[in-house]
Every structure is written in C-alpha cells, then in structure tokens.
Design an enzyme around this catalytic site. Structure first.
Site, PDB file in Angstrom:
ATOM      1  CG  HIS A  84      -2.005   1.032   1.471  1.00 12.36           C
ATOM      2  ND1 HIS A  84      -3.172   1.072   0.914  1.00 12.36           N
ATOM      3  CD2 HIS A  84      -1.765   2.304   1.938  1.00 12.36           C
ATOM      4  CE1 HIS A  84      -3.757   2.179   1.318  1.00 12.36           C
ATOM      5  NE2 HIS A  84      -2.792   3.049   1.811  1.00 12.36           N
ATOM      6  CD  GLU A  85       1.654   3.769   3.613  1.00 12.89           C
ATOM      7  OE1 GLU A  85       1.734   4.726   3.039  1.00 12.89           O
ATOM      8  OE2 GLU A  85       0.615   3.601   4.190  1.00 12.89           O
ATOM      9  CG  HIS A  92       0.280   6.176  -0.700  1.00 10.56           C
ATOM     10  ND1 HIS A  92      -0.763   6.617  -1.311  1.00 10.56           N
ATOM     11  CD2 HIS A  92      -0.404   5.491   0.481  1.00 10.56           C
ATOM     12  CE1 HIS A  92      -2.038   6.274  -0.684  1.00 10.56           C
ATOM     13  NE2 HIS A  92      -1.681   5.429   0.337  1.00 10.56           N
TER      14      HIS A  92
END
Length: 493
Positions: free
Chosen positions: A146-147, A150
C-alpha cells in the site's frame, strides 16, 4: 471473550517496553546516549506504539518512479478510477454490513454473521492463535505494498518522499510513508488523486495477484506435489473420533466418504455436507447373517424417538434396523459393525440388494448422527459415528501429495493459507482506506476529488471544504459504528 492469557502477555510486554523506555529517559547517565541511539535508528516509542522510519528505500522508490513514465501514468490513472469506484462501493458495503450486524443482534442468527463480507478480527477470539503468524505477515505485506504505491506515485508527480517506516500498534503491524507536505499541497488535484488512490489501487492488485497465485498453485507445485488423487491428511485432532489405531493418521490419503469420491479438500467438505443433509444410507448384508442370535437385547426408544438395541455401549457393535423378509416388520439387531459393512454396497431398500440373498440394513442412530465409512487405501476403512461437522473439524487436509519423501507436508498448506490471508486483508485494507473517513486515505481522496470536480461549479472554497467535512463526518460515523458493533459482537458474545 478475549483470552485472559493473551491479554496478560500483550499488556506485560508493552509495560516492560514502556518501563524500560521511561527508566532510560530519566537516567542522567544513559538518557543522552539512549535518545541519540533512538534518533540514529529512526525509532520512536510511546504507549502501545513503536515505529521505525528510514530513508534507505528512497533510491529504490525513485528508481521505480522513473520506469516507463507513460506506463506509470496510465497505471496510476487507472488507480484513480478504481479509487473513486471503491469509495462509493465501500460506503455501500459498510451500510450493508451494518444492517447485517443489527439484524444479527436482534435475531441471534449465526448465518447472518457468516454472510458478512467485513468482520472485525480479534486475535485469539475469531482468529485462531495458530494463524497469528499468517495474519501479521499478510497484514504487514499488504501495508508495505500500500505505502509503496503512495511513494512511487508521489515521486512520479514530483512530490518528495522524506522516508518510509513501519510500526506496531498494540499487536497490529503496519507501514507508512512520510511525504513532503509543501510539495503535496502545490500539485494539482488530479495529481493528488493519483497519489492518494495509489495505496488502495496497489492493495487491489495484490488481492488479485494472491487470488491468481492461489488458483495456479497446483501448476506451480506440479513438479514436487501431485493433486487430484485424494485429500492428504496433515493433522488429526488428538482425542477426536478420527484419532486412534483404526482412525486416520498424518500422511493418509482419503479417497472416498461412503460412495462419494474425494479428489481433494473441496470434495471432502462437499461430501460431508451432503451426508449430513441426506438420510442415513443402508448396507447390503447377507440375509443368512441376520439370525436371532445377533439381537442380544430388546430395542428401546431414545429420548429423540429413535431406536437403540445395543445397551452395552460396545465400541465394536452398532444397532441396525431392517425390514424382516416376507413379514415386512421392522426389526432391530445389534451387530459387529466392521464385520457387517466391510465390502458392503450402500442401499436405500432391499430392492437395491440381491433378492433373497442380501438385506438392506440401516444404522439406527440419533437424528443428526451419521455412520460414515472413510476410505484411505491401502488401510481399512475408518468407521465414524457422530456429527459430520465434528469429523470436518477433527481432520486437517490438503490437496497436495508430495512426490518425494523429503518434501514437507505443510508447505502447500502454508502457501494456501498465506495467500488466503493476503487476499482477505489486502482487500479489507482497500475497502477500509477507501471510506471517506478522517485520518484515512479516503479523507484525502475525497478532498482531492471535490477540488477536481466542484472547483468550477462551486467557486467558494469554504463551501467545498464544508461539503467535504460533512461527508467525512458521515463516513467516519459509519465506519465507527461498524467497528464498535462488530467488536462488541466478537468479544461480548
């Protein structure tokens, strides 16, 4: 209820960490060295929370952001489409889940809870302690991916990444990226959307990848493991009805339950479900064996109305019912079960057996109890008497049989279970982070979306922010209600 031992271990561990941190910070001789050591390693400690941040992955993120810029643009633009759809879908899913939770609270129907797509997970309560490693590893992997989304999206949009880190809150692990706020505020709303939606988009991609790997696992393991010839027993619960010298053992291959063939775990579950829902089958036994000498006692009624004729609670005998030839009277006989059913064909009536030579006898059992023959060649059948779900919970199986003796039985089980947890948790992170809620990705996704779509229609920025605030307030209340009621349903019941 949460297990007391688990709660004590967690509290004792955090108390020890917090006490050591407090003592070192208050020590005149060790305080400076200790704080310097924490700062050099990017560690931060607070009650029930520890986090670590580093910049060693910044070059890797920058390298990923420079790979095929046009492809990355299309990739993260697809993430925007998914993020907007996921935001709407997550709200609808939370509303439905809340309705199901309220219905379960009022009707006390466990089937409603089993149908819920989202459930609060509490280790040791609705998460087996044996699966904690799977859960935490899958959760950490989902957070890192997920990160990563980003970070790469931010660098592609010329937003600086200050660092990457991981944390543990109580017992739950996670990850985060620290973005340079000034750069993030000056890029366009469309660029912000690509950055904010990248996390849930990568969670969705990881979810699909885990599902694909799960379906292709037989192909990946084909050189080392075979499948389709039966279900391999990996564990038998000690003291259960399947345990013992005539029961199942680790390494046995189950090929059939009665006349229901078993090629894998799915067939095993399907056969047990079918046998538990259909009436007890009978067995064709020689008519010559049904002599009055077999019936040592008079049949008597149980409390549920069924008949029993083996009053000595023998482990080798079982009460059978049959229609007496020529008289059509129902008779009962207590007979040695293994001797009578070994090699026998199943039947529903005498017409299914050889006329005049064999009689269809049916085990006389309580309503939900079943007699089941479990085939696991080359050994003799295991004979099970009890509730089929008990057999299902007592035996752990896998679809994969090792081709070589040095291979571990649990490797395919580990891969299957881990993929299932990655699929579930990564999908859950995608859903939860898409909710328009304060402090989640959904907050920034909603704000950027409103700026990108309403800037022309609503010129007053304060009105747009006020609209976003009320939407976030509603989303936060919806998520909080689901978490609170879900946690209460799990721990208080």
């Amino acid at each position: 209820m949460i297990p007391v031992s688990l709660l004590v271990c967690v509290l004792a561990g955090w108390c020890a960490v917090y006490l050591a941190d407090t003592l070192l910070r208050s020590s005149p001789t060790h305080r400076i060295g200790y704080e310097s050591w924490l700062a050099r390693r990017g560690l931060m400690l607070s009650p029930f929370h520890v986090r670590w941040q580093t910049t060693i992955f910044n070059r890797l993120f920058a390298h990923c952001a420079r790979i095929h810029p046009r492809v990355l643009y299309l990739w993260f633009s697809s993430g925007v489409v998914f993020g907007v759809v996921a935001m709407l879908a997550s709200v609808a899913l939370l509303v439905k889940t809340l309705q199901q939770t309220l219905a379960q609270m009022t009707t006390d129907n466990p089937r409603i809870g089993a149908q819920q797509a989202l459930q609060v997970v509490v280790p040791g309560v609705n998460l087996p302690t044996s699966h904690l490693a799977y859960f935490f590893l899958a959760l950490l992997l989902s957070g890192v991916i997920h990160e990563l989304g980003h970070a790469v999206a931010a660098l592609r949009e010329q937003v600086r990444v200050n660092g990457f880190g991981m944390f543990v809150f109580v017992v739950y692990p996670g990850a985060f990226v620290d973005l340079f706020t000034t750069h993030l505020n000056i890029v366009s709303p469309a660029q912000q959307l690509r950055i904010f939606c990248a996390g849930v988009w990568h969670n969705f991609v990881l979810c699909v990848a885990a599902l694909a790997f799960l379906f292709l696992l037989p192909l990946f393991l084909f050189p080392l493991y075979s499948s389709g010839a039966g279900a391999l027993v990996t564990e038998v619960a000690q003291g259960s009805a399947a345990d013992g010298p005539r029961g199942l053992s680790t390494g046995d291959i189950v090929t059939a339950l009665e006349e229901c063939p078993v090629a894998g775990v799915e067939d095993w579950n399907g056969c047990l479900a079918r046998l538990s829902q259909t009436p007890q089958t009978g067995y064709c036994v020689p008519a010559a064996g049904l002599q009055p000498s077999w019936a040592h006692g008079r049949a008597f009624k149980r409390l549920d109305g069924t008949m029993d004729c083996c009053s000595n609670n023998s482990l080798t005998d079982l009460c059978f019912s049959y229609v007496k030839p020529r008289t059509a009277d129902r008779e009962y006989a207590c007979m040695p079960v293994r001797k009578m059913v070994t090699g026998s064909h199943v039947c529903r009536s005498d017409r299914d057996c050889d006329a005049g030579l064999a009689v269809c006898v049916t085990p006389s059992l309580q309503n939900q109890t079943r007699f089941i023959r479990v085939a696991h060649p080359p050994g003799d059948h295991m004979l099970f008497v009890g509730y089929p779900p008990h057999l299902q919970h007592a035996v752990s199986l896998t679809n994969f049989v090792p081709r070589f003796g040095f291979l571990h039985l649990d490797l395919p089980v580990f891969l299957e279970t881990f993929c299932k947890y990655v699929f579930s948790l990564s999908g859950a992170l995608a859903v939860v982070n898409s909710v328009p809620c304060f402090a989640l990705d959904g907050q920034w996704m909603l704000n950027a979306l409103l700026e990108a779509t309403l800037a022309g229609a609503v010129a007053d920025r304060q009105k747009r922010e006020l609209t976003g605030f009320f939407l976030l307030l509603a989303g936060s209340a919806l998520l909080a209600a689901n978490v609170a009621l879900g946690l209460w349903m799990v721990t208080a019941r």
